[in-house]
Every structure is written in structure tokens, then in C-alpha cells.
Scaffold this motif. Structure first.
Motif, PDB file in Angstrom:
ATOM      1  N   ILE A 151       1.178  -1.126  -0.138  1.00 32.47           N
ATOM      2  CA  ILE A 151       0.115  -0.074  -0.357  1.00 32.47           C
ATOM      3  C   ILE A 151       1.178   1.440   0.138  1.00 32.47           C
ATOM      4  CG2 ILE A 151      -2.481  -1.316   0.982  1.00 32.47           C
ATOM      5  CD1 ILE A 151      -0.938   0.413   3.821  1.00 32.47           C
ATOM      6  N   PRO A 152       0.503   2.218  -1.005  1.00 31.98           N
ATOM      7  CA  PRO A 152       1.236   3.743  -0.734  1.00 31.98           C
ATOM      8  C   PRO A 152       1.153   4.066   1.205  1.00 31.98           C
ATOM      9  CG  PRO A 152      -0.924   3.847  -1.585  1.00 31.98           C
ATOM     10  CD  PRO A 152      -0.803   2.310  -0.613  1.00 31.98           C
ATOM     11  N   ARG A 153       2.994   4.656   1.173  1.00 31.87           N
ATOM     12  CA  ARG A 153       3.013   5.014   2.629  1.00 31.87           C
ATOM     13  C   ARG A 153       2.070   5.676   3.126  1.00 31.87           C
ATOM     14  NH1 ARG A 153       7.676   5.569   5.857  1.00 31.87           N
ATOM     15  NH2 ARG A 153       7.623   7.347   6.663  1.00 31.87           N
ATOM     16  N   PRO A 154       1.749   5.520   4.140  1.00 33.11           N
ATOM     17  CA  PRO A 154       0.376   7.437   5.136  1.00 33.11           C
ATOM     18  C   PRO A 154       2.113   8.113   5.693  1.00 33.11           C
ATOM     19  CG  PRO A 154       0.881   4.406   6.318  1.00 33.11           C
ATOM     20  CD  PRO A 154       1.697   4.696   5.362  1.00 33.11           C
ATOM     21  N   ARG A 155       0.762   8.670   5.330  1.00 31.47           N
ATOM     22  CA  ARG A 155       1.460  10.470   5.991  1.00 31.47           C
ATOM     23  C   ARG A 155       0.966  10.493   7.667  1.00 31.47           C
ATOM     24  NH1 ARG A 155      -1.927  14.488   5.493  1.00 31.47           N
ATOM     25  NH2 ARG A 155      -0.483  16.239   5.288  1.00 31.47           N
ATOM     26  N   ALA A 156      -0.172   8.887   8.639  1.00 33.36           N
ATOM     27  CA  ALA A 156      -0.037   8.918   9.098  1.00 33.36           C
ATOM     28  C   ALA A 156      -0.925   8.094   9.400  1.00 33.36           C
ATOM     29  CB  ALA A 156      -0.449  10.123   9.999  1.00 33.36           C
ATOM     30  N   ILE A 157      -1.288   7.604  10.726  1.00 35.30           N
ATOM     31  CA  ILE A 157      -2.052   6.551  10.379  1.00 35.30           C
ATOM     32  C   ILE A 157      -2.969   6.909  12.568  1.00 35.30           C
ATOM     33  CG2 ILE A 157      -1.766   4.252  11.851  1.00 35.30           C
ATOM     34  CD1 ILE A 157       0.898   3.687  10.957  1.00 35.30           C
ATOM     35  N   LEU A 158      -4.430   6.230  11.580  1.00 36.72           N
ATOM     36  CA  LEU A 158      -5.245   6.175  13.511  1.00 36.72           C
ATOM     37  C   LEU A 158      -5.621   4.899  13.290  1.00 36.72           C
ATOM     38  CD1 LEU A 158      -6.873   8.317  14.387  1.00 36.72           C
ATOM     39  CD2 LEU A 158      -8.458   7.463  13.122  1.00 36.72           C
ATOM     40  N   SER A 159      -5.051   4.873  14.526  1.00 38.57           N
ATOM     41  CA  SER A 159      -5.299   3.487  15.255  1.00 38.57           C
ATOM     42  C   SER A 159      -6.991   3.131  15.927  1.00 38.57           C
ATOM     43  CB  SER A 159      -4.236   2.845  15.451  1.00 38.57           C
ATOM     44  OG  SER A 159      -4.498   1.717  16.260  1.00 38.57           O
ATOM     45  N   VAL A 160      -7.194   2.088  15.777  1.00 40.02           N
ATOM     46  CA  VAL A 160      -8.758   1.383  16.115  1.00 40.02           C
ATOM     47  C   VAL A 160      -8.309   0.657  17.111  1.00 40.02           C
ATOM     48  CG1 VAL A 160     -11.208   1.658  17.284  1.00 40.02           C
ATOM     49  CG2 VAL A 160      -9.991   3.567  15.247  1.00 40.02           C
ATOM     50  N   SER A 161      -8.016   0.829  18.352  1.00 40.61           N
ATOM     51  CA  SER A 161      -7.394   0.026  19.018  1.00 40.61           C
ATOM     52  C   SER A 161      -8.443  -1.218  20.157  1.00 40.61           C
ATOM     53  CB  SER A 161      -5.724  -0.270  19.255  1.00 40.61           C
ATOM     54  OG  SER A 161      -5.922  -1.992  20.703  1.00 40.61           O
TER      55      SER A 161
ATOM     56  N   GLY B 237      -4.713  11.342   2.428  1.00 44.69           N
ATOM     57  CA  GLY B 237      -3.475  10.118   3.193  1.00 44.69           C
ATOM     58  C   GLY B 237      -3.468   9.092   4.876  1.00 44.69           C
ATOM     59  N   ILE B 238      -4.211   9.171   4.685  1.00 45.66           N
ATOM     60  CA  ILE B 238      -4.324   8.819   6.313  1.00 45.66           C
ATOM     61  C   ILE B 238      -5.038   6.793   6.467  1.00 45.66           C
ATOM     62  CG2 ILE B 238      -4.995   8.842   8.699  1.00 45.66           C
ATOM     63  CD1 ILE B 238      -3.150  10.734   8.376  1.00 45.66           C
ATOM     64  N   LEU B 239      -4.036   6.456   7.108  1.00 44.44           N
ATOM     65  CA  LEU B 239      -4.114   5.187   7.301  1.00 44.44           C
ATOM     66  C   LEU B 239      -5.229   4.314   8.675  1.00 44.44           C
ATOM     67  CD1 LEU B 239      -4.289   1.850   6.514  1.00 44.44           C
ATOM     68  CD2 LEU B 239      -1.322   2.108   7.673  1.00 44.44           C
ATOM     69  N   ILE B 240      -6.631   4.504   8.329  1.00 41.26           N
ATOM     70  CA  ILE B 240      -7.228   3.823   8.749  1.00 41.26           C
ATOM     71  C   ILE B 240      -6.722   2.325   9.261  1.00 41.26           C
ATOM     72  CG2 ILE B 240      -9.904   3.260  10.004  1.00 41.26           C
ATOM     73  CD1 ILE B 240     -10.415   5.672   8.195  1.00 41.26           C
ATOM     74  N   LEU B 241      -6.314   1.837  10.446  1.00 35.73           N
ATOM     75  CA  LEU B 241      -6.284   0.498  11.062  1.00 35.73           C
ATOM     76  C   LEU B 241      -6.687   0.254  12.313  1.00 35.73           C
ATOM     77  CD1 LEU B 241      -3.842  -1.180  11.143  1.00 35.73           C
ATOM     78  CD2 LEU B 241      -2.979   0.170  12.351  1.00 35.73           C
ATOM     79  N   GLY B 242      -7.803  -0.415  11.960  1.00 32.81           N
ATOM     80  CA  GLY B 242      -8.790  -1.494  13.069  1.00 32.81           C
ATOM     81  C   GLY B 242      -7.573  -2.394  13.609  1.00 32.81           C
ATOM     82  N   SER B 243      -7.424  -2.952  14.617  1.00 28.45           N
ATOM     83  CA  SER B 243      -6.556  -3.866  15.351  1.00 28.45           C
ATOM     84  C   SER B 243      -7.512  -4.661  16.828  1.00 28.45           C
ATOM     85  CB  SER B 243      -4.926  -3.550  15.607  1.00 28.45           C
ATOM     86  OG  SER B 243      -5.186  -4.187  16.122  1.00 28.45           O
ATOM     87  N   GLY B 244      -7.462  -6.068  16.028  1.00 26.01           N
ATOM     88  CA  GLY B 244      -8.295  -6.331  17.569  1.00 26.01           C
ATOM     89  C   GLY B 244      -9.065  -7.453  16.507  1.00 26.01           C
TER      90      GLY B 244
END
Length: 266
Positions: free
Chosen positions: A42-52, A162-169
């Protein structure tokens, strides 16, 4: 966190990762290899928003530290795991943007949390240099799954910045039936059925049905006995732009009752 002049904004995918056992942070296995491959694809994100799954608290909050701590929110693991540091920068600008997008829902700017293992155990493989800003969004335990899904839809514009929305569960997460300390076991039938049905619903775009998982009978009750590991999935699905291709870059089960399924939109 809008793109600055000269930036080439790109719509980022949205990604859900089944993070599983904290030991994955320091192990090299099929799951961690797949996480690395996903990041490379995937493209390199400018930042990551993580929902853990591991920041499940009453009320809305978002991490606003400039230098978030690495939180070791577990016990009974070897010292090597407690020695892990993931010194990614935070982004108060992204935190403020999240508050703006989620308004009028009140979101507290939190400076007491940091990055828990739901976030860093995955990112240490995806982005080992820890040089991409990371912000965590808390999961408000007072909301229903449908309310989480509706709230999360407001975050969709972040992908255009360019923000990666990342869900982690984990979409199946039952520690009561987990094969602790035993040899690898075959996944439980109910776990496989729930995981398979979830894939079918995702592929069909039936996200409202996924939010209504509590109506899924006995399989759902066993697969999702508590909601915190399931809800991050809704934040990823809610970011769907409508024309996103859906892939499942990671799969498998750990301990018979933990699904390691990974989902990519876009």
C-alpha cells in the motif's frame, strides 16, 4: 490534517488486522510476514489513525501526545516483550482533525494513554522504523455497535488525506475456549462458521448486518463474547468509499478460537 501545499494526496486503503497473541510483536511467523507484505503493498501513509481493541473506555477520546509512550498492557509474558519500545511520533494535528470530523460528538484530547499493544505489536512489523505519526482513537464502551458504525463513517475523509485507518482486534476472540499452552489445535466449528459468514457479508457489502452481529445466534455469542475486539472492524468498514475492492491478506486461527483474519478495503 489536510494535505499541505505540494503534497500528493492519495486515497489510502483502510485495513483491519487480527493482532492475536502479544507475542506476535517479537515473533517471525506467517501472520507477521503477511503484515509486512501488506504494508509493502500500500502507499506510505502520511499518518495512521489506529482503533485498538485495548483502549475500550467510557466516553470518546483521541490520543493527542506528541511523543506517545509504548504501553505494555498485559502480564505473564517474557521480559523481551516488556522491553519493546515503539517510538513513533504522535500528531496533535491529526487528533484535532478527528475531533473536527466527529463533531458534534464530544471527543476528549487525551494525553495519558499512548500506544497499546493492539497498535504497536502490529506496526512494529508493518513500519519497523517507527517514523510515521500514529494517533489512537478510543472505543467508547457506552455506544452500541450501530452507533460506532455511524460515528466511524464521519472519518472517511481521512483516507483522501493519505491517512491509514487501521483497526486492530480479532473478529473471533474467545479466550475462555483458547488452547492456552497446548499444541496447535484445529479451530472450533463455530469459529470457522462465524469467520466464513463474516467474509461473505464483507464481500457482499452488507456492513449493517456486520454491525448487527449480536443477532447472529449461538455462533456470534461464542465468537464475540465481548465487543472490544470486534468493534475496530466497524471503523474500517465504515471508511469504505463504495468502489473499494475488498481483499483478505491474512487468515488463519490461533488456539482454536482466535481468528487472525485481516481485511483490506481499497
Amino acid at each position: 490534517m489536510a494535505s499541505s501545499a505540494g503534497d500528493q494526496a492519495v486515497r489510502m486503503p483502510a485495513v483491519f488486522i487480527g493482532h492475536g497473541n502479544p507475542m506476535n510483536a517479537i515473533e517471525d511467523n506467517t501472520y507477521t510476514a503477511a503484515w509486512r507484505e501488506l504494508a509493502d503493498s500500500i502507499p506510505r501513509p502520511r499518518a495512521i489513525l489506529s482503533v485498538s481493541a485495548h483502549w475500550y473506555v467510557p466516553g470518546g477520546r483521541v490520543m493527542a501526545e506528541e511523543r506517545p509512550a509504548t504501553i505494555h498492557d498485559f502480564g505473564g509474558f517474557p521480559p523481551a516483550l516488556f522491553n519493546v519500545d515503539y517510538p513513533a511520533p504522535g500528531s496533535p494535528d491529526l487528533a484535532a482533525r478527528v475531533c473536527e470530523l466527529l463533531a458534534p460528538t464530544p471527543i476528549e484530547l487525551d494525553t495519558q494513554w499512548g500506544l497499546d499493544h493492539g497498535t504497536w505489536s502490529v506496526l512494529i512489523h508493518m513500519y519497523p522504523d517507527a517514523d510515521i505519526p500514529v494517533v489512537q482513537l478510543g472505543i467508547d464502551e457506552t455506544l452500541t455497535p450501530a452507533q460506532h458504525y455511524d460515528l466511524a463513517r464521519r472519518l472517511r475523509p481521512l483516507r483522501e488525506d493519505g491517512i491509514l485507518i487501521l483497526g486492530s482486534g480479532n473478529v473471533v476472540h474467545n479466550l475462555h475456549t483458547y488452547a492456552w499452552g497446548r499444541h496447535p489445535v484445529e479451530p472450533f466449528d463455530w469459529a470457522v462458521r462465524f469467520d466464513t459468514r463474516l467474509r461473505e457479508l464483507i464481500t457482499a457489502g452488507r456492513f449493517d448486518d456486520i454491525a448487527a452481529y449480536e443477532q447472529g445466534g449461538a455462533d456470534a455469542a461464542l465468537a464475540v463474547p465481548t465487543p472490544e475486539h470486534y468493534l475496530p472492524l466497524l471503523y474500517v468498514l465504515a471508511a469504505c468509499a463504495g468502489d473499494d475492492p475488498v481483499t483478505f491478506p491474512v487468515d488463519g486461527f490461533d488456539g482454536g478460537s482466535i481468528s487472525m483474519l485481516g481485511i483490506r478495503l481499497g
